[in-house]
Design a protein around this motif. Structure first.
Motif, PDB file in Angstrom:
ATOM      1  N   PRO A  84       0.906  -1.250  -0.064  1.00 36.41           N
ATOM      2  CA  PRO A  84      -0.025   0.058  -0.083  1.00 36.41           C
ATOM      3  C   PRO A  84       0.961   1.310  -0.110  1.00 36.41           C
ATOM      4  N   PRO A  90      -4.807   4.151   2.840  1.00 38.37           N
ATOM      5  CA  PRO A  90      -4.017   4.356   1.884  1.00 38.37           C
ATOM      6  C   PRO A  90      -4.985   4.766   0.352  1.00 38.37           C
ATOM      7  N   GLN A  92      -4.035   4.172  -2.712  1.00 38.07           N
ATOM      8  CA  GLN A  92      -3.842   3.363  -3.761  1.00 38.07           C
ATOM      9  C   GLN A  92      -2.507   2.301  -3.371  1.00 38.07           C
ATOM     10  N   GLY A  93      -2.277   1.111  -3.911  1.00 44.02           N
ATOM     11  CA  GLY A  93      -1.381   0.499  -3.714  1.00 44.02           C
ATOM     12  C   GLY A  93      -0.654  -0.262  -5.010  1.00 44.02           C
ATOM     13  N   PRO A 121      -6.541   0.402  -3.449  1.00 40.45           N
ATOM     14  CA  PRO A 121      -6.230  -0.345  -2.025  1.00 40.45           C
ATOM     15  C   PRO A 121      -7.137  -1.535  -2.069  1.00 40.45           C
ATOM     16  N   ARG A 123      -7.825  -5.286   0.539  1.00 40.81           N
ATOM     17  CA  ARG A 123      -8.007  -5.479   1.803  1.00 40.81           C
ATOM     18  C   ARG A 123      -7.940  -6.937   2.120  1.00 40.81           C
ATOM     19  N   ARG A 140     -10.697  -2.363  -1.055  1.00 47.65           N
ATOM     20  CA  ARG A 140     -11.289  -1.812   0.162  1.00 47.65           C
ATOM     21  C   ARG A 140     -12.768  -1.559   0.188  1.00 47.65           C
TER      22      ARG A 140
END
Length: 297
Positions: A84, A90, A92-93, A121, A123, A140
């Protein structure tokens, strides 16, 4: 003359266990790559490493501090880590894709970083398709993504109903199906050829694990309602495996597809015939839950 009997040849001594250097925290995950030539792992401090098991494990081929939140490996020579961006939450990643590819002579080159893909992002755990071409992930916002590891293209399959801390995410052995949880007690199953999905409901407790049969005809689910369920993906029939005295933690179909196995917090394993019949209990564990389950072919 007398006959002299030669003593049977003894097998070579087994190699000593390898001590893998390069990780500092608790080991969270290990994945074999390239037909067991390489081993990749990550730890609780966000560090990851890849070792060449044929050349020794004193020093990893690749080691990085990350931070790595999720990772996935496959026998098809690919290893993917998710990192992330800074900020909470965050924005984005990125996915870092490591791959080992055969050269002209058929020898497998050492893994190296092949791509970096910007992603929303994420999860939950990651899953790589059997052919190593596609990554599945849950975002997410509970969107389920398919990510092409060559082109970087991201396709949204759909959105799940509720979030879980440890949501299973599984490709079937030949890559036809993708299974995860829509909510704690229901399974969302995608047909990846049509991108259509169906909801499999019936458990009265939280589902902890999903696993496919080798022939992709069945999906098994293990739940804390003390049952496992066998879902026939061709006919829609469901078989409830009821016999444990505590949460069912693991369930498996044998490699030949004729036997089922379940494990539970009641410290037992049960073996079941595929079609019908009660499970045979395998005892022997004295304390704690059965932490892993698998068939040896």
């Amino acid at each position: 003359g007398s006959m002299v009997l030669e003593p049977p040849a003894l097998p070579p001594p087994a190699p000593l266990p390898l001590r893998l250097s390069g990780l500092d925290g608790l080991i969270y995950q290990l994945d074999f790559l390239a037909r067991d030539r390489y081993l990749a792992g990550r730890d609780s401090r966000g560090r990851f490493a890849i070792w060449d098991l044929e050349r020794g494990a004193d020093r990893p081929l690749i080691s990085d501090t990350g931070p790595v939140v999720y990772a996935a490996g496959s026998e098809t020579l690919r290893y993917v880590v998710y990192q992330p961006t800074q900020g909470r939450p965050p924005a984005q990643g990125r996915l870092r894709v490591f791959a080992a590819t055969p050269d002209a002579s058929g020898e497998t080159a050492a893994p190296r970083e092949r791509a970096s893909i910007a992603v929303p992002p994420l999860r939950s755990k990651l899953a790589i398709s059997p052919d190593g071409a596609t990554l599945a992930a849950i975002g997410r916002e509970l969107n389920v993504y398919l990510i092409d590891l060559d082109s970087g293209e991201i396709v949204t399959l759909g959105q799940l109903s509720t979030a879980h801390s440890q949501t299973p995410l599984e490709f079937s052995p030949a890559g036809r199906w993708l299974a995860t949880l829509d909510d704690a007690q229901s399974i969302r199953l995608w047909d990846l050829a049509t991108r259509g999905s169906q909801l499999l409901s019936g458990h009265q407790g939280e589902i902890g694990e999903l696993s496919f049969s080798p022939d992709e005809r069945h999906l098994m689910s293990a739940s804390d309602d003390r049952t496992a369920r066998l879902w026939n993906l061709e006919t829609g029939q469901v078989r409830v495996l009821d016999g444990h005295d505590d949460d069912v933690t693991h369930s498996r179909v044998s490699p030949l597809g004729d036997t089922l196995a379940t494990a539970s917090l009641d410290q037992s394993v049960r073996i079941w015939p595929l079609v019908r019949g009660d499970g045979e209990q395998l005892g022997g564990h004295r304390s704690g839950a059965v932490a892993a389950l698998g068939f040896v072919s």
